[in-house]
Design a protein around this motif. Structure first.
Motif: not given
Length: 303
Positions: A214-224, A296-298, A244-248
């Motif tokens: 499945a495609d992964l959207p940009i994640l806000p942090h590693l905890e996701c 996870s995003l929620n 990809q984590i946040n804007e890294e």
């Protein structure tokens, strides 16, 4: 003549770690490796992890095919098209549920005369050996026709546990050499002979598992990543992906082994297929992956 070495072993046993060690060791001694990677889903992601060790033109990713049966003709054709090199050696990493006996039986048929008969190395996870439940037979099958058995995950295991594992694998394959990665003498590998051990074959369908991505959207942090890996059902034995984590600007590679351990490390370059979550094991489905990604995003939004 050029040696062919296939590397087999259960999901998470340490095949990729061994492969990286072999590539560096052979290159340092003047060999010119060619690498073939096989996996259920997105072998190109795994291939990118080797681009700092070996030129991309010397890496071939084989995705979706079972190289121990339906994909054997494609694998054989790839091998036969490998360019001739001075001191060439071909390394093949099979997916973690391959029927190793069938792979050895079929691969050597129809290869060009410039190749030696393929030999097989099995990676044995000492910590988790024969703790696979219904998949113990598959794990045991994978070591029966190997010329060399490499012991991994020795850390945090007792001497008595190590002795038990060695005794059990010797009973299954009494003719194979046994080594740890630290003690492995790579100069001997091209001289190994194909195994002559008579295997106890299993029903081949036991090596065929479901897989999906499945495609992964940009994640806000590693905890996701940890939330996703922890939430996926345990019957999905192998989880990996690139995020990809946040804007890294850099990307992050992660994997969950069958024992539940999660490992995270930098990804080399930009994933050519985009950020993905991959799963291997009974019950894998895109719907499950997408649901858990969203959960996870929620959870991240609410905390």
């Amino acid at each position: 003549m050029e040696a062919i070495i296939t590397i087999v072993g259960f999901l998470g046993a340490g095949k990729t770690t061994l492969l990286k060690f072999l590539i560096d060791s052979f290159s340092e001694k003047g060999w010119d490796p060619f690498l073939i990677l096989n996996d259920y889903e997105n072998a190109h992601m795994d291939a990118q992890q080797f681009v700092e060790q070996i030129q991309s033109k010397s890496i071939k990713a084989l995705t979706g095919s079972c190289i121990c049966c339906s994909g054997i003709a494609e694998l054989r054709n790839i091998v036969n098209r490998i360019p001739k090199r001075k001191n060439g050696i071909t390394l093949i990493e099979a997916n973690g549920t391959s029927d190793a006996c069938s792979l050895t039986e079929f691969l050597g048929v129809g290869l060009n005369d410039r190749f030696l008969p393929p030999i097989q190395i099995s990676v044995v996870d000492v910590k988790n050996w024969q703790k696979r439940g219904e998949h113990n037979e598959l794990e045991a099958n994978q070591i029966q026709v190997s010329s060399l058995l490499v012991l991994t995950h020795l850390e945090n295991t007792t001497k008595s546990r190590q002795d038990v594992v060695v005794k059990e694998i010797k009973a299954l394959n009494p003719l194979a050499r046994i080594s740890t990665m630290e003690d492995l003498n790579i100069s001997l590998l091209p001289e190994l002979l194909p195994a002559t051990n008579a295997p106890q074959k299993m029903e081949h369908h036991k090596a065929h598992w479901s897989s999906c991505s499945a495609d992964l959207p940009i994640l806000p942090h590693l905890e996701c990543i940890h939330r996703i890996c922890e939430a996926l059902p345990k019957n999905i034995l192998r989880v990996k992906g690139c995020a990809q984590i946040n804007e890294e600007s850099a990307y992050t590679y992660f994997e969950r082994n069958p024992d539940g351990e999660v490992h995270i490390r930098p990804f080399n370059g930009v994933p050519i297929t985009g950020t993905k979550l991959l799963a291997i094991g009974p019950g894998s489905s895109p719907e499950i992956l997408e649901k858990i990604i969203q959960q996870s995003l929620n959870a991240s939004i609410s905390t």
